[in-house]
Design an enzyme around this catalytic site. Structure first.
Site, PDB file in Angstrom:
ATOM      1  N   HIS A  57       0.832  -1.202   0.000  1.00  0.00           N
ATOM      2  CA  HIS A  57       0.000   0.000   0.000  1.00  0.00           C
ATOM      3  C   HIS A  57       0.868   1.253   0.000  1.00  0.00           C
ATOM      4  O   HIS A  57       1.817   1.354   0.766  1.00  0.00           O
ATOM      5  CB  HIS A  57      -0.905   0.025   1.232  1.00  0.00           C
ATOM      6  CG  HIS A  57      -2.056  -0.936   1.140  1.00  0.00           C
ATOM      7  ND1 HIS A  57      -3.056  -0.972   2.084  1.00  0.00           N
ATOM      8  CD2 HIS A  57      -2.365  -1.871   0.226  1.00  0.00           C
ATOM      9  CE1 HIS A  57      -3.936  -1.906   1.747  1.00  0.00           C
ATOM     10  NE2 HIS A  57      -3.539  -2.475   0.633  1.00  0.00           N
TER      11      HIS A  57
ATOM     12  N   TYR B 168      -8.636   4.833   8.569  1.00  0.00           N
ATOM     13  CA  TYR B 168      -8.667   5.128  10.007  1.00  0.00           C
ATOM     14  C   TYR B 168      -9.685   6.261  10.181  1.00  0.00           C
ATOM     15  O   TYR B 168      -9.481   7.355   9.636  1.00  0.00           O
ATOM     16  CB  TYR B 168      -7.311   5.626  10.499  1.00  0.00           C
ATOM     17  CG  TYR B 168      -6.202   4.594  10.580  1.00  0.00           C
ATOM     18  CD1 TYR B 168      -5.453   4.236   9.467  1.00  0.00           C
ATOM     19  CD2 TYR B 168      -5.877   4.002  11.806  1.00  0.00           C
ATOM     20  CE1 TYR B 168      -4.413   3.314   9.560  1.00  0.00           C
ATOM     21  CE2 TYR B 168      -4.838   3.075  11.915  1.00  0.00           C
ATOM     22  CZ  TYR B 168      -4.115   2.735  10.786  1.00  0.00           C
ATOM     23  OH  TYR B 168      -3.085   1.831  10.895  1.00  0.00           O
TER      24      TYR B 168
ATOM     25  N   PRO C 179      -2.728  -0.486  19.587  1.00  0.00           N
ATOM     26  CA  PRO C 179      -2.562  -0.966  18.210  1.00  0.00           C
ATOM     27  C   PRO C 179      -2.622   0.093  17.104  1.00  0.00           C
ATOM     28  O   PRO C 179      -2.084  -0.149  16.020  1.00  0.00           O
ATOM     29  CB  PRO C 179      -3.701  -1.976  18.040  1.00  0.00           C
ATOM     30  CG  PRO C 179      -4.704  -1.617  19.075  1.00  0.00           C
ATOM     31  CD  PRO C 179      -3.938  -1.038  20.219  1.00  0.00           C
TER      32      PRO C 179
ATOM     33  N   LYS D  89       2.247  -0.867  15.313  1.00  0.00           N
ATOM     34  CA  LYS D  89       3.674  -0.939  15.649  1.00  0.00           C
ATOM     35  C   LYS D  89       4.091  -2.164  16.459  1.00  0.00           C
ATOM     36  O   LYS D  89       5.293  -2.402  16.648  1.00  0.00           O
ATOM     37  CB  LYS D  89       4.087   0.329  16.420  1.00  0.00           C
ATOM     38  CG  LYS D  89       4.065   1.580  15.569  1.00  0.00           C
ATOM     39  CD  LYS D  89       5.020   1.453  14.393  1.00  0.00           C
ATOM     40  CE  LYS D  89       4.923   2.602  13.431  1.00  0.00           C
ATOM     41  NZ  LYS D  89       5.336   2.261  12.076  1.00  0.00           N
TER      42      LYS D  89
ATOM     43  N   TYR E 146       4.916   6.049  10.215  1.00  0.00           N
ATOM     44  CA  TYR E 146       4.036   4.922   9.894  1.00  0.00           C
ATOM     45  C   TYR E 146       4.781   3.858   9.087  1.00  0.00           C
ATOM     46  O   TYR E 146       4.627   2.660   9.319  1.00  0.00           O
ATOM     47  CB  TYR E 146       2.801   5.413   9.117  1.00  0.00           C
ATOM     48  CG  TYR E 146       1.694   4.384   9.053  1.00  0.00           C
ATOM     49  CD1 TYR E 146       0.610   4.431   9.943  1.00  0.00           C
ATOM     50  CD2 TYR E 146       1.718   3.352   8.110  1.00  0.00           C
ATOM     51  CE1 TYR E 146      -0.403   3.487   9.888  1.00  0.00           C
ATOM     52  CE2 TYR E 146       0.710   2.406   8.052  1.00  0.00           C
ATOM     53  CZ  TYR E 146      -0.345   2.477   8.941  1.00  0.00           C
ATOM     54  OH  TYR E 146      -1.343   1.529   8.886  1.00  0.00           O
TER      55      TYR E 146
HETATM   56  P1  FAD Z   1       3.697 -12.948  21.211  1.00  0.00           P
HETATM   57  O1  FAD Z   1       3.112 -12.948  19.864  1.00  0.00           O
HETATM   58  O2  FAD Z   1       2.811 -12.664  22.369  1.00  0.00           O
HETATM   59  O3  FAD Z   1       4.418 -14.345  21.419  1.00  0.00           O
HETATM   60  C1  FAD Z   1       4.874 -14.779  22.680  1.00  0.00           C
HETATM   61  C2  FAD Z   1       4.900 -16.284  22.703  1.00  0.00           C
HETATM   62  O4  FAD Z   1       5.435 -16.729  23.941  1.00  0.00           O
HETATM   63  C3  FAD Z   1       3.505 -16.879  22.587  1.00  0.00           C
HETATM   64  O5  FAD Z   1       3.483 -17.888  21.606  1.00  0.00           O
HETATM   65  C4  FAD Z   1       3.233 -17.427  23.982  1.00  0.00           C
HETATM   66  O6  FAD Z   1       2.375 -18.553  23.958  1.00  0.00           O
HETATM   67  C5  FAD Z   1       4.637 -17.773  24.432  1.00  0.00           C
HETATM   68  N1  FAD Z   1       4.778 -17.836  25.889  1.00  0.00           N
HETATM   69  C6  FAD Z   1       4.195 -17.054  26.820  1.00  0.00           C
HETATM   70  N2  FAD Z   1       4.560 -17.432  28.056  1.00  0.00           N
HETATM   71  C7  FAD Z   1       5.389 -18.486  27.905  1.00  0.00           C
HETATM   72  C8  FAD Z   1       6.075 -19.319  28.816  1.00  0.00           C
HETATM   73  N3  FAD Z   1       5.967 -19.143  30.136  1.00  0.00           N
HETATM   74  N4  FAD Z   1       6.831 -20.295  28.329  1.00  0.00           N
HETATM   75  C9  FAD Z   1       6.960 -20.506  26.991  1.00  0.00           C
HETATM   76  N5  FAD Z   1       6.325 -19.739  26.083  1.00  0.00           N
HETATM   77  C10 FAD Z   1       5.540 -18.741  26.539  1.00  0.00           C
HETATM   78  N6  FAD Z   1      -0.275  -5.419  16.886  1.00  0.00           N
HETATM   79  C11 FAD Z   1      -0.531  -4.682  15.833  1.00  0.00           C
HETATM   80  O7  FAD Z   1       0.406  -4.040  15.331  1.00  0.00           O
HETATM   81  N7  FAD Z   1      -1.796  -4.648  15.272  1.00  0.00           N
HETATM   82  C12 FAD Z   1      -2.832  -5.398  15.795  1.00  0.00           C
HETATM   83  O8  FAD Z   1      -3.941  -5.378  15.276  1.00  0.00           O
HETATM   84  C13 FAD Z   1      -2.598  -6.164  16.928  1.00  0.00           C
HETATM   85  N8  FAD Z   1      -3.574  -6.901  17.490  1.00  0.00           N
HETATM   86  C14 FAD Z   1      -3.296  -7.619  18.615  1.00  0.00           C
HETATM   87  C15 FAD Z   1      -4.304  -8.355  19.244  1.00  0.00           C
HETATM   88  C16 FAD Z   1      -4.044  -9.070  20.418  1.00  0.00           C
HETATM   89  C17 FAD Z   1      -5.149  -9.880  21.078  1.00  0.00           C
HETATM   90  C18 FAD Z   1      -2.741  -9.029  20.987  1.00  0.00           C
HETATM   91  C19 FAD Z   1      -2.427  -9.778  22.272  1.00  0.00           C
HETATM   92  C20 FAD Z   1      -1.746  -8.309  20.342  1.00  0.00           C
HETATM   93  C21 FAD Z   1      -2.005  -7.601  19.176  1.00  0.00           C
HETATM   94  N9  FAD Z   1      -0.995  -6.872  18.528  1.00  0.00           N
HETATM   95  C22 FAD Z   1      -1.277  -6.151  17.447  1.00  0.00           C
HETATM   96  C23 FAD Z   1       0.371  -6.861  18.977  1.00  0.00           C
HETATM   97  C24 FAD Z   1       1.219  -7.861  18.213  1.00  0.00           C
HETATM   98  O9  FAD Z   1       0.453  -8.989  17.898  1.00  0.00           O
HETATM   99  C25 FAD Z   1       2.388  -8.210  19.102  1.00  0.00           C
HETATM  100  O10 FAD Z   1       3.168  -7.049  19.253  1.00  0.00           O
HETATM  101  C26 FAD Z   1       3.256  -9.346  18.583  1.00  0.00           C
HETATM  102  O11 FAD Z   1       2.541 -10.552  18.632  1.00  0.00           O
HETATM  103  C27 FAD Z   1       4.520  -9.472  19.431  1.00  0.00           C
HETATM  104  O12 FAD Z   1       5.189 -10.666  19.127  1.00  0.00           O
HETATM  105  P2  FAD Z   1       5.985 -11.445  20.246  1.00  0.00           P
HETATM  106  O13 FAD Z   1       6.562 -12.628  19.546  1.00  0.00           O
HETATM  107  O14 FAD Z   1       6.861 -10.508  20.973  1.00  0.00           O
HETATM  108  O15 FAD Z   1       4.893 -11.891  21.325  1.00  0.00           O
HETATM  109  C1  DHB Z   2      -4.314  -3.545  11.519  1.00  0.00           C
HETATM  110  C2  DHB Z   2      -4.035  -3.322  12.843  1.00  0.00           C
HETATM  111  C3  DHB Z   2      -3.585  -2.079  13.244  1.00  0.00           C
HETATM  112  O1  DHB Z   2      -3.295  -1.857  14.523  1.00  0.00           O
HETATM  113  C4  DHB Z   2      -3.428  -1.053  12.341  1.00  0.00           C
HETATM  114  O2  DHB Z   2      -3.013   0.151  12.771  1.00  0.00           O
HETATM  115  C5  DHB Z   2      -3.702  -1.284  11.023  1.00  0.00           C
HETATM  116  C6  DHB Z   2      -4.148  -2.536  10.615  1.00  0.00           C
HETATM  117  C7  DHB Z   2      -4.804  -4.862  11.088  1.00  0.00           C
HETATM  118  O3  DHB Z   2      -4.972  -5.747  11.941  1.00  0.00           O
HETATM  119  O4  DHB Z   2      -5.038  -5.048   9.887  1.00  0.00           O
END
Ligand code: FAD
Ligand code: DHB
Length: 390
Positions: A72, A200, A291, A295, A385
């Site tokens: 995009h 947005y 969110p 980021k 962004y």
């Molecule tokens: P995570 O994806 O949380 O991965 C951590 C992993 O560690 C998981 O698989 C978990 O099961 C594992 N774990 C936890 N505890 C333990 C343990 N004790 N032992 C072993 N393993 C463990 N970001 C956006 O930019 N846009 C969005 O729309 C958005 N929506 C989101 C919706 C939700 C419900 C959540 C929770 C987050 C969202 N985020 C979003 C944020 C984004 O998804 C996260 O920043 C991203 O997943 C970070 O990745 P990570 O690998 O650091 O953590």
């Molecule tokens: C999506 C999530 C976001 O937080 C955003 O700023 C834009 C898109 C998404 O899940 O598609």
């Protein structure tokens, strides 16, 4: 068992770090407490910064991203019922790519499977020990057997609720956080997105956003009260609110079967340190953003890029990058924090008292009016962004 780097968590951060280290000839083991199906099924972020796309491509996990990702040039900002395009590509020559976090994780899982990486899923009682020594270890139970991994380093990629950050003594770490008086209700729907780019929208009833996952799947969000429950939101009520908040003359939102719906709370959170002895934190384990602005996943990828380079330098006899990881990743993270907070507060209505709420809403309209009429302000948005350089 011994390995150089023991990684806790098989989310995007843990899987990508293990993959990047392998490419640099450094072995690692990943320990995850949930099942592989659960990890693959989690629907979360959707937008990749240009730098994140470049990283995944450089590491050899960008093939499907190149063919299926939707590049995009910009986004739409909508307020007072009018939609304005901000074209990042024209403004600063950079773009973003819509590609679900689920797909990123799937590509990494496939790559690891083909490479025969060691990933323990469904590990229980995961614990870390000896973080201040030269031989930190991770213990856990897998298939009824107790395992101990001796490593040079332990990396906490275990998300916000993980055990790694919690294993740092509380007097050695400060947690900075703030919550917001709103949450996001998100849906996935089997219908072609009604817009070529993300929308947005600030509406008097609250924020709404139109995003997508593919040419056939829409992702939509609504601002709701954090105490609200998903059972209060029938499909009809969700569509009605989306039509109201996203509506603009001459345009209509196409509906389709909703295949997933959930409510996510919003918070900003940063730990005061991302390193403690031989433990390093990456991704949500160290920081969370609201969110708006997309980021979360991108920050995790930036941390991993930086830590992988630091560990690679360490094994080539240069310890300076690793010694500087926490400070440098935190400095980058605070810049991302202020952007996420700015985007969030500009686009959500505050439920406060009526008088303050009415003032805030009009002030936000002024803010958006300035932004959509100032090329300087749009360049500032575009730069952040699409992703600040490391
Ligand atoms: P995570 O994806 O949380 O991965 C951590 C992993 O560690 C998981 O698989 C978990 O099961 C594992 N774990 C936890 N505890 C333990 C343990 N004790 N032992 C072993 N393993 C463990 N970001 C956006 O930019 N846009 C969005 O729309 C958005 N929506 C989101 C919706 C939700 C419900 C959540 C929770 C987050 C969202 N985020 C979003 C944020 C984004 O998804 C996260 O920043 C991203 O997943 C970070 O990745 P990570 O690998 O650091 O953590
Ligand atoms: C999506 C999530 C976001 O937080 C955003 O700023 C834009 C898109 C998404 O899940 O598609």
């Amino acid at each position: 068992e011994t390995t150089r780097v023991a990684i806790i968590g098989a989310g995007p951060a843990g899987l990508l770090l293990s993959w990047a280290l392998q490419g640099a000839g450094i072995n690692s083991i990943v320990v995850e407490n949930r099942s592989q199906d659960y990890v693959l099924g989690r629907i979360r972020a959707g937008v990749l910064e240009q730098g994140s796309v470049e990283t995944l491509t450089r590491l050899g996990v960008g093939d499907r991203l190149a063919s299926e990702g939707l590049q995009h040039d910009g986004i739409y900002l909508q307020y007072a019922g009018e939609r304005h395009n901000v074209n990042f590509n024209e403004l600063i020559g950079r773009t973003v790519t819509v590609y679900g976090q689920q797909q990123v994780v799937k590509d990494l899982v496939t790559a690891h499977e083909q490479a025969g990486s060691t990933i323990y899923y469904e590990a229980s009682d995961v614990a870390v020990d000896g973080l201040l020594t030269k031989n930190p270890s991770v213990t856990f139970v897998h298939d009824g057997e107790r395992h101990t991994i001796d490593a040079d380093f332990v990396v906490g990629a275990d998300g916000f609720h993980g055990i790694c950050r919690a294993s740092i003594p509380s007097e050695e770490i400060t947690l900075f956080d703030r919550s917001y008086p709103y949450a996001w209700l998100g849906i996935l729907a089997d219908v072609a997105p009604s817009s070529d780019e993300l929308v947005y929208a600030l509406h008097e009833d609250g924020f709404a956003m139109l995003s997508m996952r593919s040419p056939a799947v829409s992702r939509l969000y609504l601002q709701v009260d954090p105490a609200d429950e998903i059972t209060n939101w029938s499909d009809d009520r969700i569509w009605e609110a989306l039509h109201t908040r996203l509506g603009t003359p001459g345009w209509s939102l196409a509906e389709g079967p909703i295949t997933d719906k959930s409510i996510t709370p919003m918070r900003s959170f940063v730990a005061s340190r991302l390193a403690y002895g031989n433990l390093f934190l990456v991704g949500d384990a160290g920081h969370i953003v609201p969110p708006t602005g997309a980021k979360g996943l991108n920050s995790a990828i930036s941390d991993v890029t930086e830590l992988a380079a630091a560990l690679t330098a360490f094994y080539a006899d240069d310890e300076s990058l690793l010694a500087g990881y926490s400070e440098s990743a935190l400095a980058r993270q605070w810049r991302v924090q202020q952007f996420s907070r700015w985007m969030t507060e500009m686009l959500h209505t505050s439920p406060g008292d009526l008088q303050t709420g009415a003032f805030d809403y009009r002030s936000q309209l002024g803010q958006l009016d300035y932004l959509t009429h100032s090329l300087l302000a749009q360049r500032m948005l575009a730069e952040q962004y699409t992703g600040l350089k490391l």
